[in-house]
Design an enzyme around this catalytic site. Structure first.
Site, PDB file in Angstrom:
ATOM      1  N   GLU A 156     -64.044   8.687 -57.677  1.00 30.36           N
ATOM      2  CA  GLU A 156     -65.235   8.718 -56.819  1.00 30.36           C
ATOM      3  C   GLU A 156     -65.532  10.135 -56.330  1.00 30.36           C
ATOM      4  O   GLU A 156     -64.656  10.813 -55.797  1.00 30.36           O
ATOM      5  CB  GLU A 156     -65.002   7.768 -55.633  1.00 30.36           C
TER       6      GLU A 156
ATOM      7  N   ASP B   8     -60.786   8.789 -54.421  1.00 32.85           N
ATOM      8  CA  ASP B   8     -62.023   9.329 -53.838  1.00 32.85           C
ATOM      9  C   ASP B   8     -61.724  10.730 -53.322  1.00 32.85           C
ATOM     10  O   ASP B   8     -60.867  10.904 -52.460  1.00 32.85           O
ATOM     11  CB  ASP B   8     -62.498   8.424 -52.698  1.00 32.85           C
TER      12      ASP B   8
ATOM     13  N   LYS C 272     -73.854   2.641 -50.183  1.00 36.98           N
ATOM     14  CA  LYS C 272     -73.700   2.513 -48.731  1.00 36.98           C
ATOM     15  C   LYS C 272     -75.103   2.361 -48.182  1.00 36.98           C
ATOM     16  O   LYS C 272     -75.927   3.282 -48.297  1.00 36.98           O
ATOM     17  CB  LYS C 272     -73.024   3.754 -48.143  1.00 36.98           C
TER      18      LYS C 272
ATOM     19  N   ASP D 110     -70.958   8.616 -54.860  1.00 37.38           N
ATOM     20  CA  ASP D 110     -71.165   8.120 -53.500  1.00 37.38           C
ATOM     21  C   ASP D 110     -72.160   9.070 -52.815  1.00 37.38           C
ATOM     22  O   ASP D 110     -73.380   8.824 -52.826  1.00 37.38           O
ATOM     23  CB  ASP D 110     -69.804   8.077 -52.782  1.00 37.38           C
TER      24      ASP D 110
ATOM     25  N   SER E 170     -59.387   1.351 -48.515  1.00 31.38           N
ATOM     26  CA  SER E 170     -59.414   2.793 -48.718  1.00 31.38           C
ATOM     27  C   SER E 170     -58.325   3.381 -47.836  1.00 31.38           C
ATOM     28  O   SER E 170     -58.342   3.185 -46.622  1.00 31.38           O
ATOM     29  CB  SER E 170     -60.795   3.318 -48.313  1.00 31.38           C
TER      30      SER E 170
ATOM     31  N   GLY F  22     -67.644   1.820 -47.350  1.00 28.97           N
ATOM     32  CA  GLY F  22     -67.568   1.668 -45.905  1.00 28.97           C
ATOM     33  C   GLY F  22     -67.572   3.018 -45.214  1.00 28.97           C
ATOM     34  O   GLY F  22     -67.234   4.041 -45.809  1.00 28.97           O
TER      35      GLY F  22
ATOM     36  N   LYS G  97     -57.849   2.115 -52.936  1.00 27.87           N
ATOM     37  CA  LYS G  97     -58.487   3.419 -53.162  1.00 27.87           C
ATOM     38  C   LYS G  97     -57.728   4.474 -52.379  1.00 27.87           C
ATOM     39  O   LYS G  97     -57.495   4.314 -51.177  1.00 27.87           O
ATOM     40  CB  LYS G  97     -59.947   3.359 -52.699  1.00 27.87           C
ATOM     41  N   LEU G  98     -57.335   5.527 -53.076  1.00 25.25           N
ATOM     42  CA  LEU G  98     -56.591   6.612 -52.437  1.00 25.25           C
ATOM     43  C   LEU G  98     -57.508   7.812 -52.260  1.00 25.25           C
ATOM     44  O   LEU G  98     -58.162   8.251 -53.204  1.00 25.25           O
ATOM     45  CB  LEU G  98     -55.394   7.020 -53.303  1.00 25.25           C
ATOM     46  N   LYS G  99     -57.549   8.341 -51.055  1.00 20.12           N
ATOM     47  CA  LYS G  99     -58.271   9.579 -50.821  1.00 20.12           C
ATOM     48  C   LYS G  99     -57.414  10.725 -51.360  1.00 20.12           C
ATOM     49  O   LYS G  99     -56.195  10.764 -51.117  1.00 20.12           O
ATOM     50  CB  LYS G  99     -58.526   9.762 -49.325  1.00 20.12           C
TER      51      LYS G  99
ATOM     52  N   LEU H 173     -66.200   3.110 -41.902  1.00 22.51           N
ATOM     53  CA  LEU H 173     -65.418   2.722 -40.723  1.00 22.51           C
ATOM     54  C   LEU H 173     -66.312   2.031 -39.689  1.00 22.51           C
ATOM     55  O   LEU H 173     -66.178   2.236 -38.479  1.00 22.51           O
ATOM     56  CB  LEU H 173     -64.707   3.929 -40.089  1.00 22.51           C
TER      57      LEU H 173
HETATM   58 MG    MG Z   1     -66.605   7.817 -50.972  1.00 23.89          MG
END
Ligand code: MG
Length: 372
Positions: A217, A192, A266, A242, A140, A294, A165-167, A296
């Protein structure tokens, strides 16, 4: 004759602060460190561990570190000392009166699972029905300038990560995706938004179908299901929820409404391992794949995530990338490092990792001990 699981003899609640190597920016803000509760439960000479995934401030979900420290330290752990719990279901019953606060309650439930698995002398993943010696992982990537993001995509693709995955957030979406897709036409890509858009942003959301994303996401509000169903009805690309899924009940509502065609599980967010398994199984019944998100985590939470990801419906790469991407020194002895996009499942009973006491003491802000 089966042995009865012994009473909980001791417990410990630490507040830990781990600096991040690189700041991590998502649509709701920037993190420079992880501050989290670390719970230890002790019985029969064994220790079970888990960490909380709530943030200091309620910017991901409603929970906070301070609230979790209070609930765990003042109410939950004191009620467990000297008591016998035959299995994790008994711990879930103890926790069941408390509304919400699933991240706090998960911290205790997960520590018990680790302890119970060690007592049964089984790896956690094997105990819950998982299989395999390694799991597929992706990365991510936080929000940053497009040039720098292209470099980071290139580096992580070269390292073999199975999905990037790109925020994204408003103003940092279409131009970013055009640049990344132009440079990496074939990479498995997802985005996301961490709830940064509304249905009224259709001018942008509708264009996301152009980039052959694995999924989009949590584009809409953090506790919404209905609007995501409307959005999924308009998009070809799967929506992945999520934040909106905090329980199997939420998963059932989202799946029956066709609001989510992929679920990010999660374990901390949903109240623990038992609830994560329920969501996993329900999604499988709908033929909806899941993957493990995740937060972190340090090596403790990361190891829990890896074991959970050995269940069969974890059919998409998770966010459980190498710990060295986040921390100079982790609080566990074992190095949780992915090779060619595969993360080995830690061996041995329970979550299979051990605390590095020297490192842990150096990053501990406070310690409370509980004993009979
Ligand atoms: Mg997320």
């Amino acid at each position: 004759m089966t042995r009865a699981f012994p009473p909980i003899e001791r417990a410990e609640l630490r507040l830990v602060r781990l600096p991040l190597i690189n700041p991590f920016t998502i649509s709701t803000g920037t993190m420079t460190e992880r501050v989290f509760p670390l719970v230890t439960l002790s019985a029969d000479g064994l220790e079970g561990y888990a960490e909380g995934v709530m943030d200091p401030l309620p910017d991901f979900l409603e929970e906070t570190v301070a609230g979790a420290m209070d609930l765990i330290g003042e109410t939950v752990l004191p009620s467990m000392i000297g008591r016998r719990f035959d299995n994790p279901a008994a711990v879930e019953r103890l926790l069941s009166p408390w509304r919400g606060n699933r991240m706090a309650l998960a911290t205790v439930e997960m520590a018990f699972w680790d302890l119970w698995a060690k007592w049964l002398d089984l790896p956690l993943g094997r105990l819950i029905g998982g299989a395999g010696e390694a799991i597929d992982v992706g990365v991510s990537l936080g929000i940053g300038p497009i040039d720098g993001t292209l470099e980071r995509v290139e580096r992580h693709v070269a390292q073999g990560y199975k999905r990037i995955k790109l925020k994204i957030m408003p103003g940092h979406d279409i131009a970013l995706l055009e640049a990344v897709r132009a440079a990496f036409p074939d990479v498995h890509l997802s985005v996301d938004a961490n709830s940064a858009y509304r249905l009224s942003d259709w001018a942008v959301l509708g264009r996301l179908d152009d980039f052959r994303l694995d999924y989009i996401e949590q584009p809409l509000t953090h506790d919404d299901i209905a609007d995501h169903a409307v959005l999924q009805g308009r998009l070809r690309t799967p929506v992945c929820l999520d934040e909106s899924i905090r329980s199997a009940g939420h998963a059932r509502r989202a799946l029956t409404a066709d609001a989510t065609r992929v679920i990010n599980i999660k374990v901390g967010r949903v109240g623990g391992i038992a609830e994560a398994i329920r969501i996993h199984d329900l999604a499988a019944a709908f033929d909806v794949p899941v993957w493990c998100g995740g937060m972190l985590e340090s090596g403790i939470g990361r190891a829990h995530n890896i074991h959970l990801s050995t269940l069969p419906n974890f059919r998409k790469p998770g966010d459980t990338s190498s710990a060295s991407r986040y921390f100079h020194r982790d609080i566990v002895v074992e190095k949780l490092e992915a090779t060619d996009g595969r993360m080995p499942v830690p061996e041995g009973p329970g979550i299979g990792v051990h605390l590095d006491r020297d490192v842990l003491d150096g990053v501990t802000l406070s310690v409370r001990s509980f004993a009979a």
